[in-house]
Design an enzyme around this catalytic site. Sequence first.
Site: not given
Length: 362
Positions: A48, A328, A331
């Site tokens: 991610s 978040d 990240h």
Amino acid sequence: MVRTAGRSAGLRSIPTGLLLLLLPLLPATLPVETACGSGAVVFNFGDSNSDTGGLTAGLGILLPQEEGRVFFRRSSGRLCDGRLVIDFLCESLNTSYLSPYMEPLGADFSNGANFAVAGSCTRPPDVPFALAVQVRQFLRFKLRSLELVAQGAEDLIDAEGFRTAIYAIDIGQNDLAAAFSSNLSYVQVIERVPSNLYDNGGKNFWVHNTGPLGCLPQKLALPQKHNSSLNPYGCLIPFNNAAKEFNAQLSALCDNLNSELKNATIVYTDIYSIKYDLIANHTAYGFETALMACCGYGGPPYNFNQSIECGAFGSQVCPLGSKYISWDGVHYTEAANAIVASEILTTKYSKPNLAFDYFCTA
């Protein structure tokens, strides 16, 4: 404290504090001087931290509208409020942002492709979308591209493009995180360090190590945390130690590959040191907080709740213009990613000390 210096163009020429203020106003691609001209080809593999839409395209998961709010003004498939490090690195090459390999509509593969998917690990190798699966996807992509080029197709990468491209690899954080969440011992965590980063094709490789896992709000919000496990900056020592050992072995692996693969160059980039310096000196970089998520639930000190993550009903997001490092809880924000990218471009954290566009003249 490590300070940014000697930036030659684009992001590198903008002071850190001013960069934070200008980010929402910057154009999609900053004009920069690069050895690549307009012909850079980039293939990216990862999780991610560099996923530009693979999760959305591959699994049909629609991300909440908060994602992408700063730059794209819409959800862009990135787990971030704006651009990722890989986006800024592409800007430094004067090339477009990478399209996800599995994107069925509107994709542009003339400058490479992004095989990264959120949640990916290195092991086990056959689970979607592990690194080995991403590599197999690339091999099919290469085979099909060359078939179509031979038939006269244009705007696709040819054999020379594949040979001279840069292959970026940014994966491993989920391997460490999964090991800890499975209650494995520290030794077992280290045993999961990936041992193979080279499978096929290409000669130019850009490898990122993993960041300070113990500084993520997601980890800091775990129950049964003892203050004795925290370092002076509030990060979890066991998690960071595991990340550092992971990185030491990854660095040694890159050294070995550079010796064994005579026609290849493997550049190892110390993302851990960049991110740790950013956290330890966050106020000097213009950030309000280092360990609290902008988007989440629970308020101080971490604003992270595993049951109410960013975008979920009841979650809260910091006001636009706030200066947070963590987006978040897992990240980084665009503002933080921009600084990480600018430090990468100085070459101070890379071994060997090559510019990101070195492959264009290799």
